[in-house]
Motif scaffolding. Structure first.
Motif, PDB file in Angstrom:
ATOM      1  N   GLY A 180      -7.533 -12.343  -1.511  1.00 50.85           N
ATOM      2  CA  GLY A 180      -5.866 -11.501  -1.864  1.00 50.85           C
ATOM      3  C   GLY A 180      -5.063 -11.415  -1.239  1.00 50.85           C
ATOM      4  O   GLY A 180      -4.012 -11.278  -1.152  1.00 50.85           O
ATOM      5  N   GLY A 259      -8.695   0.274  -7.173  1.00 48.86           N
ATOM      6  CA  GLY A 259      -9.627  -0.931  -6.944  1.00 48.86           C
ATOM      7  C   GLY A 259      -8.792  -1.875  -5.748  1.00 48.86           C
ATOM      8  O   GLY A 259      -7.371  -1.050  -5.409  1.00 48.86           O
ATOM      9  N   GLY A 260      -9.928  -2.478  -5.113  1.00 50.27           N
ATOM     10  CA  GLY A 260      -9.023  -3.420  -4.246  1.00 50.27           C
ATOM     11  C   GLY A 260      -7.706  -3.936  -3.739  1.00 50.27           C
ATOM     12  O   GLY A 260      -7.382  -3.915  -2.934  1.00 50.27           O
TER      13      GLY A 260
HETATM   14  P1  AMP Z   1     -13.574  -4.109  -4.492  1.00 51.24           P
HETATM   15  O1  AMP Z   1     -13.710  -5.358  -5.691  1.00 51.24           O
HETATM   16  O2  AMP Z   1     -12.801  -2.662  -5.302  1.00 51.24           O
HETATM   17  O3  AMP Z   1     -13.913  -4.324  -3.600  1.00 51.24           O
HETATM   18  O4  AMP Z   1     -11.444  -5.286  -4.318  1.00 51.24           O
HETATM   19  C1  AMP Z   1     -11.660  -6.502  -3.223  1.00 51.24           C
HETATM   20  C2  AMP Z   1     -10.807  -7.017  -4.209  1.00 51.24           C
HETATM   21  O5  AMP Z   1      -9.646  -6.882  -3.858  1.00 51.24           O
HETATM   22  C3  AMP Z   1     -11.067  -9.436  -3.673  1.00 51.24           C
HETATM   23  O6  AMP Z   1     -10.570  -9.427  -4.845  1.00 51.24           O
HETATM   24  C4  AMP Z   1      -9.471  -9.074  -2.661  1.00 51.24           C
HETATM   25  O7  AMP Z   1      -9.697 -10.746  -3.118  1.00 51.24           O
HETATM   26  C5  AMP Z   1      -8.067  -7.658  -3.414  1.00 51.24           C
HETATM   27  N1  AMP Z   1      -7.339  -7.568  -2.808  1.00 51.24           N
HETATM   28  C6  AMP Z   1      -7.718  -6.181  -1.131  1.00 51.24           C
HETATM   29  N2  AMP Z   1      -6.281  -6.823  -0.509  1.00 51.24           N
HETATM   30  C7  AMP Z   1      -5.619  -7.467  -1.377  1.00 51.24           C
HETATM   31  C8  AMP Z   1      -4.607  -7.399  -1.581  1.00 51.24           C
HETATM   32  N3  AMP Z   1      -3.556  -6.682  -0.127  1.00 51.24           N
HETATM   33  N4  AMP Z   1      -3.322  -8.105  -2.751  1.00 51.24           N
HETATM   34  C9  AMP Z   1      -3.996  -8.663  -3.438  1.00 51.24           C
HETATM   35  N5  AMP Z   1      -5.482  -8.153  -3.669  1.00 51.24           N
HETATM   36  C10 AMP Z   1      -6.375  -8.055  -2.714  1.00 51.24           C
END
Ligand code: AMP
Ligand code: MG
Length: 334
Positions: A180, A259-260
């Motif tokens: 991401g 979320g991420g």
């Molecule tokens: P989580 O499952 O909540 O831990 O989120 C993880 C996800 O967030 C992964 O798919 C990462 O690639 C995505 N992610 C983290 N930072 C970014 C960003 N700046 N832009 C887009 N996606 C992101």
């Protein structure tokens, strides 16, 4: 220090992240420690390897969370863990540690739905009471809001999640994990939109065709920066369309992104425009609580505990496919 307030130890273990956190009943995050599994280059997470990582780091992460919070293990009032949705082996590793802690300390055990954890940590840290929530992460792409005792789903992905789309594309392009943030950086250097499938069905989105097409364009030699820009623009616009409709329909006064993937600046910009258009306020979870973390589990665990929602150890099995709309949310009233 504890000073008479209830404290919850929360353990997060649904996928890459093993997290542990101590949160008190005032919603103060006393500690939030994590260790994130990184799959070998070019690979996604293998559940067994993720679980192995968690079993190696788990005890240390929990110990550090207690130490940083200044809380003795015996001062913990309740132990919570993420019981799903997620990868079975990862979930079971966290659950085993949580059960052992609860049994040893003779304290109640609470199961937390990971998605509800993302929502509640965002509500806590932004202080927004009744938003329409857009949850975008590795495991979720969900538009939801609280109605009549539960979070109800107004729209979601029909196939892969937004985080999955970005991570899978990045992997195909040979970029490091997580994809991401790397896609976001490259997109800033993009200058041209490449046509890709735009699929919104009712209030749901579908990203798998977009992924396949983007990989095809990559193999045909399209410029990587332009593709990253285009993937973001298509994927985020689809979600914005569904979100706008849900906001208009539910008439919620606020829009909350969590979320991420909520770390993404372009997504925030687009969602802010959606909120403005609908006369709603716009909020985003703070960056440090955007991705998976123990704090989301500890805080939500405390909310469940205060409503008597605890589980016997022998019944505390994990639920890899646990949907957020199956969970009663008594702390929201109604
Ligand atoms: P989580 O499952 O909540 O831990 O989120 C993880 C996800 O967030 C992964 O798919 C990462 O690639 C995505 N992610 C983290 N930072 C970014 C960003 N700046 N832009 C887009 N996606 C992101
Ligand atoms: Mg998550």
């Amino acid at each position: 220090m504890k000073a008479g307030k209830l404290v919850c130890l929360g353990i997060e273990c649904t996928a890459h992240t093993f997290g542990a956190s101590v949160v008190n009943e005032d919603g103060e995050v006393l500690s939030d420690v994590k260790d994130v599994y990184k799959p070998p280059p070019g690979k996604g997470i293998h559940p067994r390897e993720g679980a192995q990582h968690h079993s190696q780091v788990g005890a240390r992460v929990v110990k550090e969370a207690l130490e940083r919070a200044g809380v003795n293990a015996y001062e913990v009032d309740v132990v919570a863990f993420s019981a799903g949705p997620g990868l079975g082996p990862c979930l079971r590793t966290g659950a085993t540690l949580a059960r052992a802690m609860a049994a040893l300390l003779n304290k109640p055990l609470v199961r937390v739905n990971h998605a509800i954890g993302h929502i509640e940590i965002a509500r806590l840290t932004t202080r927004v009471e009744d938003p329409l929530v857009v949850l975008v992460s590795g495991g979720h792409t969900t538009i939801t809001t609280f109605v009549d005792g539960r979070y109800r789903v107004y729209g979601e992905t029909l196939d892969i999640t937004l985080g999955n789309l970005l991570d899978s594309f990045a992997r195909e392009a040979g970029l490091p994990s997580p994809g991401g943030p790397v896609v976001e950086d490259l997109a800033k250097k993009g200058s041209k939109i490449i046509e890709l499938p735009y699929v919104v069905k009712g209030n749901d989105v579908s990203y798998s065709g977009l992924l396949t097409a983007a990989i095809e364009r990559l193999r045909e030699g399209a410029r990587l920066e332009d593709l990253c820009l285009s993937i973001q623009e298509y994927a985020f616009s689809m979600l914005a369309e569904a979100t706008e409709r849900a906001l208009a329909f539910t008439e919620k006064p606020a829009l909350l992104l969590t979320g991420g993937v909520a770390a993404n600046e372009r997504l925030k910009e687009i969602m802010r425009a959606v909120a403005d258009e609908q006369g709603a306020s716009f909020h985003v979870v703070p960056l440090k609580y955007a991705g998976d973390c123990g704090a989301q589990i500890a805080w939500t665990g405390l909310l469940h505990f205060k409503h008597g929602d605890v589980v016997a150890i022998e019944e505390s099995f994990v639920k890899p496919r646990w949907r957020l709309d199956e969970v009663d949310v008594p702390w929201r009233g109604g």
